[in-house]
Scaffold this motif. Structure first.
Motif, PDB file in Angstrom:
ATOM      1  N   VAL A 140       0.714  -1.050   0.152  1.00 51.00           N
ATOM      2  CA  VAL A 140       0.017   0.049   0.211  1.00 51.00           C
ATOM      3  C   VAL A 140       0.657   1.342  -0.103  1.00 51.00           C
ATOM      4  CG1 VAL A 140      -1.782   1.595   1.253  1.00 51.00           C
ATOM      5  CG2 VAL A 140      -1.355  -0.947   0.948  1.00 51.00           C
ATOM      6  N   LEU A 141       1.859   1.125   1.000  1.00 49.70           N
ATOM      7  CA  LEU A 141       2.264   2.538   1.134  1.00 49.70           C
ATOM      8  C   LEU A 141       2.884   3.083  -0.147  1.00 49.70           C
ATOM      9  CD1 LEU A 141       4.187   1.791   4.661  1.00 49.70           C
ATOM     10  CD2 LEU A 141       2.517   2.909   3.797  1.00 49.70           C
ATOM     11  N   ARG A 142       4.043   1.625  -1.244  1.00 48.46           N
ATOM     12  CA  ARG A 142       4.299   1.791  -2.330  1.00 48.46           C
ATOM     13  C   ARG A 142       3.198   2.404  -3.241  1.00 48.46           C
ATOM     14  NH1 ARG A 142       8.204  -3.194  -4.198  1.00 48.46           N
ATOM     15  NH2 ARG A 142       8.162  -1.968  -6.266  1.00 48.46           N
ATOM     16  N   ALA A 143       2.630   1.705  -3.687  1.00 47.80           N
ATOM     17  CA  ALA A 143       1.058   2.195  -4.365  1.00 47.80           C
ATOM     18  C   ALA A 143       1.271   3.935  -4.254  1.00 47.80           C
ATOM     19  CB  ALA A 143       0.310   1.078  -3.699  1.00 47.80           C
ATOM     20  N   TRP A 144       1.457   4.547  -3.210  1.00 45.38           N
ATOM     21  CA  TRP A 144       0.823   5.392  -3.339  1.00 45.38           C
ATOM     22  C   TRP A 144       2.342   6.521  -2.797  1.00 45.38           C
ATOM     23  CZ3 TRP A 144      -1.549   4.549   2.603  1.00 45.38           C
ATOM     24  CH2 TRP A 144      -2.961   4.303   2.305  1.00 45.38           C
ATOM     25  N   ASP A 145       3.567   5.579  -3.770  1.00 45.36           N
ATOM     26  CA  ASP A 145       4.733   5.564  -3.772  1.00 45.36           C
ATOM     27  C   ASP A 145       5.426   6.669  -2.990  1.00 45.36           C
ATOM     28  OD1 ASP A 145       4.406   5.229  -7.336  1.00 45.36           O
ATOM     29  OD2 ASP A 145       2.931   6.990  -6.821  1.00 45.36           O
ATOM     30  N   ILE A 146       5.164   6.123  -1.376  1.00 43.79           N
ATOM     31  CA  ILE A 146       6.457   6.666  -0.184  1.00 43.79           C
ATOM     32  C   ILE A 146       7.380   5.692  -0.765  1.00 43.79           C
ATOM     33  CG2 ILE A 146       5.832   5.836   1.663  1.00 43.79           C
ATOM     34  CD1 ILE A 146       3.390   6.858   1.560  1.00 43.79           C
ATOM     35  N   GLY A 147       8.497   6.266  -1.033  1.00 41.37           N
ATOM     36  CA  GLY A 147       9.728   5.618  -0.579  1.00 41.37           C
ATOM     37  C   GLY A 147      11.436   6.942   0.077  1.00 41.37           C
ATOM     38  N   ALA A 148      11.868   6.810  -0.133  1.00 45.90           N
ATOM     39  CA  ALA A 148      13.511   6.760  -0.040  1.00 45.90           C
ATOM     40  C   ALA A 148      13.169   9.131   0.686  1.00 45.90           C
ATOM     41  CB  ALA A 148      14.119   7.316  -0.943  1.00 45.90           C
ATOM     42  N   GLY A 149      13.604   9.222   1.830  1.00 48.28           N
ATOM     43  CA  GLY A 149      13.031  10.846   1.775  1.00 48.28           C
ATOM     44  C   GLY A 149      11.966  11.449   2.433  1.00 48.28           C
ATOM     45  N   ASP A 150      10.658   9.887   2.666  1.00 46.42           N
ATOM     46  CA  ASP A 150       9.319   9.966   2.796  1.00 46.42           C
ATOM     47  C   ASP A 150       9.729   9.713   4.697  1.00 46.42           C
ATOM     48  OD1 ASP A 150       8.520  11.636   0.664  1.00 46.42           O
ATOM     49  OD2 ASP A 150       8.176   9.336   0.136  1.00 46.42           O
ATOM     50  N   VAL A 174       7.630   0.564   6.329  1.00 47.76           N
ATOM     51  CA  VAL A 174       7.286   1.791   6.230  1.00 47.76           C
ATOM     52  C   VAL A 174       9.371   1.118   5.722  1.00 47.76           C
ATOM     53  CG1 VAL A 174       8.328   3.864   7.149  1.00 47.76           C
ATOM     54  CG2 VAL A 174       6.513   2.590   7.769  1.00 47.76           C
ATOM     55  N   SER A 175      10.173   0.602   5.773  1.00 48.66           N
ATOM     56  CA  SER A 175      11.718   0.590   6.210  1.00 48.66           C
ATOM     57  C   SER A 175      11.948   0.051   4.705  1.00 48.66           C
ATOM     58  CB  SER A 175      12.152   0.229   6.992  1.00 48.66           C
ATOM     59  OG  SER A 175      12.057  -0.136   8.617  1.00 48.66           O
ATOM     60  N   ALA A 176      10.714  -0.883   4.087  1.00 47.99           N
ATOM     61  CA  ALA A 176      10.750  -1.748   2.885  1.00 47.99           C
ATOM     62  C   ALA A 176      10.804  -0.516   1.841  1.00 47.99           C
ATOM     63  CB  ALA A 176       9.884  -2.676   3.122  1.00 47.99           C
ATOM     64  N   THR A 177      10.466   0.538   1.744  1.00 50.67           N
ATOM     65  CA  THR A 177      10.099   1.358   1.160  1.00 50.67           C
ATOM     66  C   THR A 177      10.910   2.200   1.120  1.00 50.67           C
ATOM     67  OG1 THR A 177       8.637   3.055   2.574  1.00 50.67           O
ATOM     68  CG2 THR A 177       7.669   0.785   1.401  1.00 50.67           C
ATOM     69  N   GLY A 178      11.758   2.111   2.171  1.00 49.38           N
ATOM     70  CA  GLY A 178      12.970   3.284   2.367  1.00 49.38           C
ATOM     71  C   GLY A 178      12.422   4.306   2.964  1.00 49.38           C
ATOM     72  N   ALA A 179      11.083   4.508   2.854  1.00 44.01           N
ATOM     73  CA  ALA A 179      10.739   5.679   3.935  1.00 44.01           C
ATOM     74  C   ALA A 179      11.306   5.681   5.239  1.00 44.01           C
ATOM     75  CB  ALA A 179       9.529   5.932   4.134  1.00 44.01           C
ATOM     76  N   ARG A 180      10.874   6.437   6.215  1.00 39.64           N
ATOM     77  CA  ARG A 180      11.955   6.516   7.734  1.00 39.64           C
ATOM     78  C   ARG A 180      10.598   6.432   8.265  1.00 39.64           C
ATOM     79  NH1 ARG A 180      16.196   8.494  10.117  1.00 39.64           N
ATOM     80  NH2 ARG A 180      15.536   8.986  12.566  1.00 39.64           N
ATOM     81  N   PRO A 181      10.524   5.655   9.488  1.00 43.33           N
ATOM     82  CA  PRO A 181       9.928   4.957  10.267  1.00 43.33           C
ATOM     83  C   PRO A 181       9.823   6.330  11.119  1.00 43.33           C
ATOM     84  CG  PRO A 181      11.051   3.245  10.531  1.00 43.33           C
ATOM     85  CD  PRO A 181      11.696   4.282   9.502  1.00 43.33           C
ATOM     86  N   VAL A 182       8.646   6.694  11.894  1.00 44.94           N
ATOM     87  CA  VAL A 182       8.547   8.269  12.933  1.00 44.94           C
ATOM     88  C   VAL A 182       7.792   7.963  13.469  1.00 44.94           C
ATOM     89  CG1 VAL A 182       8.466  10.426  13.060  1.00 44.94           C
ATOM     90  CG2 VAL A 182       9.610  10.119  11.073  1.00 44.94           C
ATOM     91  N   PRO A 183       8.579   6.536  14.991  1.00 42.83           N
ATOM     92  CA  PRO A 183       7.403   6.285  16.175  1.00 42.83           C
ATOM     93  C   PRO A 183       6.945   7.863  16.622  1.00 42.83           C
ATOM     94  CG  PRO A 183      10.126   6.399  16.745  1.00 42.83           C
ATOM     95  CD  PRO A 183       9.871   7.500  15.168  1.00 42.83           C
ATOM     96  N   VAL A 184       5.551   7.573  17.255  1.00 44.24           N
ATOM     97  CA  VAL A 184       4.807   8.241  17.678  1.00 44.24           C
ATOM     98  C   VAL A 184       4.142   7.750  18.914  1.00 44.24           C
ATOM     99  CG1 VAL A 184       2.475   9.446  18.080  1.00 44.24           C
ATOM    100  CG2 VAL A 184       4.115  10.076  16.303  1.00 44.24           C
ATOM    101  N   GLU A 185       4.169   7.528  20.812  1.00 43.83           N
ATOM    102  CA  GLU A 185       3.812   6.886  21.804  1.00 43.83           C
ATOM    103  C   GLU A 185       2.167   7.338  21.814  1.00 43.83           C
ATOM    104  OE1 GLU A 185       6.398   5.678  23.782  1.00 43.83           O
ATOM    105  OE2 GLU A 185       6.403   7.578  24.928  1.00 43.83           O
ATOM    106  N   PRO A 186       2.232   5.835  22.647  1.00 46.56           N
ATOM    107  CA  PRO A 186       0.289   5.695  22.353  1.00 46.56           C
ATOM    108  C   PRO A 186      -0.435   5.770  23.623  1.00 46.56           C
ATOM    109  CG  PRO A 186       2.216   3.985  23.601  1.00 46.56           C
ATOM    110  CD  PRO A 186       3.692   5.037  23.265  1.00 46.56           C
ATOM    111  N   ASP A 187      -1.456   5.745  24.010  1.00 48.15           N
ATOM    112  CA  ASP A 187      -1.658   6.347  25.310  1.00 48.15           C
ATOM    113  C   ASP A 187      -2.116   5.256  26.118  1.00 48.15           C
ATOM    114  OD1 ASP A 187      -4.003   6.172  26.900  1.00 48.15           O
ATOM    115  OD2 ASP A 187      -5.159   7.244  25.264  1.00 48.15           O
TER     116      ASP A 187
END
Ligand SMILES: *Cc1c(COP(=O)(O)O)cnc(C)c1O
Length: 369
Positions: free
Chosen positions: A66-76, A92-105
């Protein structure tokens, strides 16, 4: 002896149908992308109240494609929960994009929408909420943020098949939902399998191409795709299991209700919080423990199964060393990892087993009594 989860009774309950389905596929002479996959896709889309379902190889690839189909990749950048199974990050990392973690409730262990807002940067392309443990994430504020910042939202529904949020099925709350049918999930194949649900015609079409070498017409390849196809055998088995999903989820709900009724008052054990808009499907029943080692020792002594989901949060895994996120940087994810405990639950567990688990927890909490 109470196992954490035994998959054999699920097969036994549906043996006749599953055996017939497997033999039907074996005799058909057609094993990849055929009538069974097409039928399952229709049936699962209808179950999820989604327009499309696309059968894929597994849950990780469902997320990634799905991420690849949205053209998400390096730099994103893609916003992910700090507390989740590592597959969410790996997609996320498989597409080359960076996972940005956010904390839970902390009460639900799901993404905190207010913290999501603070993590959005000009590079953010998508938000990837997970319905962790079978409990829907708070999607309305996430979708509002996404609309305001023109972001895509992909639900990780691997643990929440059939759950509802404000009456709507998970998998239809965002732009797409990625499912896993790994054997231990609420509806599981007898091997690996996955799917995506979406109302977006273009995304559905792109995924059908991507999963099959980037090809719509045999030997004509319009983009570099992959091989990630749900196979006929698993699709036929999932078709037998789908009608049981709501029944099995109801059994999980009854067991969870029994746990929730008996847990309050046991010192040092915090029961999961269920927001009033959530209809969870209890893929896992997790509690938080003040002294987890003592509780697990008592469960071991009573031969009661337990697991920890998950003992090491993704940012502290060696796999993500390169992100340079230090211990202490995501304190809530670390607190969950250090205190969370999954108790036995499943569609073939007995109510009396819940009572036996509760007895052990109570004794562990006050060993003198
Ligand atoms: C199981 C799971 C996945 C991955 O699914 P696979 O089919 O094993 O690839 C992804 N996310 C979550 C939250 C999961 O629990």
């Amino acid at each position: 002896m109470i196992p954490f989860l035994d998959l054999r009774p699920a097969y036994a309950e549906l043996k006749e149908g599953i055996d017939a389905a497997m033999l039907r596929v074996a005799a058909s002479g057609w094993y990849v992308l055929g009538a069974e996959v097409a039928a399952f896709e229709q049936e699962f889309a209808a179950y999820c109240e989604a327009k499309h379902c696309i059968g894929l190889g597994n849950g990780l690839e469902a997320l990634e494609l799905v991420l690849r189909a949205w053209d998400i990749g390096a730099g994103d950048e893609v916003i992910v929960p700090s507390s989740t199974y590592i597959a969410t990050w790996l997609a996320v990392s498989a597409t080359g994009a960076r996972p940005v973690p956010v904390e839970p409730d902390l009460r639900t262990a799901n993404l905190d929408p207010e913290l999501v807002a603070a993590a959005i940067t000009p590079r953010t392309r998508a938000i990837l909420p997970v319905h962790l443990y079978g409990q829907p994430a708070d999607m309305d504020p996430i979708m509002e943020l996404a609309q305001r910042h023109d972001l895509k939202v992909l639900e990780d529904v691997a643990q929440a098949q059939g759950a509802r949020y404000k009456g709507r099925r998970t998998g239809t709350l965002a732009h797409a939902g990625a499912f896993s049918f790994f054997p231990t999930k609420n509806i599981g194949a007898l091997g690996d399998a996955g799917a995506v649900t979406t109302d977006d015609d273009r995304l559905a079409d792109r995924l059908r191409t991507l999963r099959n070498y980037g090809s719509k017409v045999k030997y004509v390849n319009i983009e570099p795709g992959v091989n990630s196809r749900l196979d006929e055998l698993q699709a036929a088995i999932l078709r037998v299991k789908l009608p049981a999903l709501d029944v099995w989820n109801d059994r999980r709900r009854a067991l969870a209700a029994r746990y929730l009724e008996r847990l309050p008052g046991i010192p040092g054990i915090e029961a999961p919080h269920v927001p009033q808009w959530a209809d969870p499907v209890w893929h896992l029943f997790t509690v938080r423990c003040r002294d987890r080692a003592r509780v697990t020792a008592a469960l071991d002594a009573a031969k009661i199964g337990w697991l920890i989901h998950y003992p090491i949060p993704p940012h502290l895994q060696q796999a993500y060393e390169s992100l340079g996120i230090k211990r202490g940087a995501l304190p809530l994810a670390e607190r969950i990892a250090d205190s969370i405990l999954s108790l036995p639950i499943g569609p073939h567990m007995l109510g009396a087993h819940v009572d036996a688990v509760i007895d052990v927890l109570r004794q562990a909490a006050s060993p003198s009594s």
